[in-house]
Design an enzyme around this catalytic site. Structure first.
Site, short mmCIF file in Angstrom:
data_model
loop_
_atom_site.label_atom_id
_atom_site.label_comp_id
_atom_site.label_asym_id
_atom_site.label_seq_id
_atom_site.Cartn_x
_atom_site.Cartn_y
_atom_site.Cartn_z
N ASP B 92 25.16 -7.32 -67.65
CA ASP B 92 25.75 -7.17 -68.97
C ASP B 92 26.62 -5.92 -68.96
OD1 ASP B 92 24.73 -9.19 -70.43
OD2 ASP B 92 23.34 -7.99 -71.60
N ASP B 271 20.88 -16.60 -70.59
CA ASP B 271 19.87 -15.54 -70.45
C ASP B 271 19.32 -15.27 -71.83
OD1 ASP B 271 22.33 -13.94 -71.39
OD2 ASP B 271 20.69 -12.50 -71.54
#
Lengths: 376, 376
Positions: B92, B271
């Site tokens: 991320d 996710d």
């Protein structure tokens, strides 16, 4: 339960033996991981068996009685069936926990009344009731209910306390010998030597305990605030009297050095929350010394936790990574440290056993006691 | 990074594919466990690999940048070397985390200035800086820095935000294409489609993102407060435009039903912290529905957690025991639930893949969506 003495170490009271229970054998000297509520904190049962090599674990009667409760454990068919651990289990009587409640318990000749630390509900433990509960738990080794006075108790208090403890031991023993196991396998009952730091009381208690003729005997009320040297002295006084042909269990002890000194003085079984509790706080015990994993010095040490360590986690993770996990307050840090420390404690007693059998325990121990106390 | 499309499901946009990275292959659709600081909470790396079957995990740039810091990860030779996970890692950008800081961050055209949630120290993230950090982390898939506006943003805010996000995407992309990996293996860079719940903005963004020609593309800014149906609609709008021959990653989603609906709409990667976070709170996801393990109904249910479950823990522990561990606040409860839930999520996407290839995904999915939402 049977106990077979395999070897004694020259120049030491250390012994190597084998305990046989209906849930398997235990090589002594042994360290027993503490699983208070039926689980060793942060450790899977498979890890306990395969990575740590635990041969027997502890459960706590006080905690299990309160949660999940004896009816649930009874319905499951005992603690082994409830938690899935199929090797031996020993249960503390809960006396130590109850007496830790201080303001929330009241002692009478009959037993001890206490309030639950969970919901404040009122309960009574008597020596007989504790045997009944331990029958329901189905532990392989049941501990007697005793009073565990503080290490700083004066002689008069210790004297009175011991009288009560002996009355309770006799009552618990009677209940034990007049009841049967509930699940078809044998259960031993260990009485506990008390007497604080007073040699004459310890001798009297060791004599009383020995005369019961139990499968094994325990030494309680040590490592509760008295000087370490006093503890070692009391172990010697007591083990001079306790029968040679029965295992001796030193309760709630201790550091790796304490473990080695106790073995040297003829102790066969030990338990302590230290490897798991201190592990969760970032302290690792190793054969080379103690590591505080929160220390900045490990931040860029990318070598394995312990190259020559006893556990798989020792080579699976680096010191820098473990330090990072502790600083970031990750649960995985506690898991790794718990496995490492327990595997080390089990390695330590296994090595001790090897050296007792090989005949060089004394020299090995003297060196190891120094090593394990280093600060790394 | 390569992406190979193996099959598409009749009557659905669902696809089965294979992503090849220098750290191994990933079968899609795939669920990626979240390892924010370089560890999946309460799960050992060996469990992640062997018991859960994770093929790729996430790390978070914001968290790793603050702790242990990029110099430590750089010295280790990247995150794979630091945490010992040798399969693919996606990072991320940290944009989502930074924007969650609300009062403690300031947005400019250049980037975003924020104060650390740990020590209040001041930092600047620019699209370029984030690429540099992700190069140092060495993730196989690096996510672009974007602004992630709340799901309730009005059109004007969403419009302005998207303009900034596209400027940042271009700047990040330029940095990416003008820099090299540090550790000898390839790193992909995924741009992120934004645009809140506005179809025209989503289309514009999907077009902009597609034109960059990245190895894969992400859909961000969903599951942030908008109605679920809006989320599904946006996925459809965006996937109509995103290239067929590149993987599509839906960020931060979601429940098992969300996962299935996203796959049905052509999403390849997902996710979410839900399996671990909700697991730590006692919620188990199964193919038959959801179980709240703190519920009294499990207290005397001595059957395995899930007889036909995907993970070893499902048959290793009983429901009654797991419930007891949650009530007693044992760490082991969180460990068991995390492994169970992650193994279930991985099982779910694997089954989806099988049914896509077999050609009966649509009927399987319609039934499974109902099953997984039951309350057990």
């Amino acid at each position: 339960m049977e106990f077979q003495l395999n070897a004694t170490a020259p120049g030491s009271a250390a012994r190597a033996g084998l305990i046989t229970t209906d849930h398997g054998t235990i090589e002594t000297p042994i360290f027993m991981p503490v699983g208070t509520v039926g689980a060793v904190k942060a450790v899977h049962m498979s890890e306990l068996r395969d990575d740590i090599g635990a041969q027997i674990i502890l459960g706590n009667t006080y905690h299990l009685y309160l949660r999940p409760g004896i009816d649930i454990i009874g319905q499951a068919g005992g603690l082994h069936r409830f938690n899935g651990w199929d090797r031996p289990i020993l249960t503390d009587s809960g006396g130590f926990q109850v007496f830790s409640l201080a303001a929330n318990r009241k002692l009478t000749d009959e037993g001890v009344t206490f309030r639950s630390h969970i919901d404040g509900s009122k309960h009574l433990f008597t020596p007989e009731r504790v045997v009944d509960i331990e029958r329901a738990i189905g532990s392989d080794i049941m501990m007697a209910l005793d009073e565990c006075p503080p290490g700083t108790s004066d002689y008069n208090y210790a004297r009175r306390s011991l009288t009560l403890t002996h009355q309770w031991l006799q009552r618990g023993w009677d209940r034990y010998t007049h009841t049967e196991p509930l699940y078809g396998y044998r259960q031993a009952y260990f009485p506990i030597v008390q007497g604080c730091v007073y040699p004459d009381l310890r001798r009297e208690s060791a004599k009383f305990v020995s005369d019961l003729g139990a499968d094994g005997n325990a030494i309680g009320g040590l490592a509760v605030g008295e000087p370490t040297e006093k503890m070692y002295e009391m172990i010697e006084v007591v083990n001079d009297i306790l029968p040679q042909d029965r295992p001796r269990y030193l309760m709630g002890v201790g550091t790796p050095a304490n473990i080695l000194e106790a073995i040297d003085r003829g102790v066969d079984m030990m338990d302590c929350v230290m490897p798991t509790r201190n592990g969760r706080n970032g302290m690792l015990f190793t054969q080379h010394g103690v590591m505080n994993m929160r220390n900045r010095k490990w931040a860029d040490d990318f070598s394995p936790i312990q190259e020559d360590g006893a556990s798989v986690v020792d080579r699976m993770y680096s010191r820098a990574y473990l330090r990072h996990l502790f600083i970031a307050q990750e649960i995985l840090a506690m898991q790794i440290a718990s496995i490492h420390n327990l595997a080390f404690y089990l390695w330590l007693v296994k090595e001790a056993r090897k050296h007792i059998i090989a005949g060089d325990f004394k020299t090995w121990k003297e060196e190891m006691v120094i090593n394990v106390q280093r600060r790394l």
